[in-house]
Design an enzyme around this catalytic site. Structure first.
Site, mmCIF file in Angstrom:
data_model
loop_
_atom_site.group_PDB
_atom_site.id
_atom_site.type_symbol
_atom_site.label_atom_id
_atom_site.label_comp_id
_atom_site.label_asym_id
_atom_site.label_seq_id
_atom_site.Cartn_x
_atom_site.Cartn_y
_atom_site.Cartn_z
ATOM 1 C CG ASP A 22 14.925 41.792 21.841
ATOM 2 O OD1 ASP A 22 13.509 41.970 21.402
ATOM 3 O OD2 ASP A 22 15.076 41.660 20.631
ATOM 4 C CG LEU A 58 21.409 46.721 17.729
ATOM 5 C CD1 LEU A 58 22.248 44.481 17.011
ATOM 6 C CD2 LEU A 58 22.519 47.156 15.443
ATOM 7 C CE1 TYR A 83 13.473 51.576 11.810
ATOM 8 C CE2 TYR A 83 14.429 53.274 9.900
ATOM 9 C CZ TYR A 83 14.729 52.368 10.847
ATOM 10 O OH TYR A 83 15.464 51.642 10.634
ATOM 11 C CE LYS A 85 16.857 53.177 13.920
ATOM 12 N NZ LYS A 85 18.106 52.487 14.899
ATOM 13 C CB THR A 95 20.732 45.021 6.064
ATOM 14 O OG1 THR A 95 21.285 46.283 6.578
ATOM 15 C CG2 THR A 95 21.979 42.938 6.769
#
Length: 229
Positions: free
Chosen positions: A31, A73, A145, A149, A175
């Protein structure tokens, strides 16, 4: 024990996924804290089978370790954050994903791409099936975005066809759950944050919008099953 690489391990989903996988696997976390905080990995670092690298996946990298599985992720999912620097968001999705796919090719890893319901854009079909191509605005505020993706999915398929990389794509919907940032910018965190402060709940437009929500533990279980399938 498998060696599992998780990029974006300090993010909301990454942190929860890392905790589950650390119970039975070695986890390598990556990260750069662009959309998360360093304290998010404090609990993860208590595990002897957790190894961490602070790195931006836009830059090439390599690992000496064997890598059985890669979870990608690494991308801000909060609209205020990914719109702050749309070029960076696009680079993360294209260049970053390509760097990870190259690593997967080199290490013969299973590659799991965290995609999004946003690949369907402003859908004209409800609910969306995987065969639906969507209704996407390629030049809107959210396109960095959405299109990022979408191109990441295309890269995954290209690496599968050209280099036989074992890729799997999870299109993740809205989520929510423990460890979610109060400043995430999406509806569940907004409502909870406003309610805790005794503020009015902000409703946009006519309030007729619909969303498919997924509790984070259910999502993690689904991604785990995708890994094991």
């Amino acid at each position: 024990m498998k060696n599992i690489l998780i990029t974006g391990c300090a993010g909301f989903i990454g942190e929860n996924l890392s905790k589950k996988l650390l119970k039975t696997n070695n986890v390598i976390g990556i990260d750069n804290f662009y959309s998360s905080s360093k304290h998010k990995i404090n609990d993860l670092k208590k595990h002897d089978n957790f190894k961490f690298f602070e790195h931006n996946i836009i830059e090439p990298f390599d690992l000496d370790d064997k890598v059985d599985i890669i979870y990608n992720l690494a991308c801000p999912a909060s609209p205020p954050i990914y719109q702050k620097d749309p070029i960076y968001t696009l680079k993360t999705n294209f260049i970053g994903t390509m760097n990870l796919l190259e690593l997967a090719r080199k290490k013969s890893s299973i590659f799991i791409q965290a995609s999004t319901s946003e690949v369907y854009g402003d859908p004209e079909k409800h609910p969306q099936q995987e065969t639906y191509f969507g209704n996407v605005n390629t030049v809107g505020l959210r396109s960095c975005y959405d299109e990022g993706k979408r191109v990441a999915e295309a890269l995954c398929v290209a690496y599968k066809e050209n280099h036989n990389v074992n890729v799997r794509i999870a299109r993740i919907f809205n989520t929510y759950g423990p460890r979610m940032s109060p400043n995430d910018g999406r509806v569940v965190s907004n409502f909870i944050y406003q309610a805790l402060q005794n503020k009015p709940l902000t409703i946009y437009g006519e309030g007729t919008q619909t969303r498919s929500f997924c509790y984070v533990e259910d999502l993690i279980e689904g991604m785990y099953n995708l890994m094991e399938s």
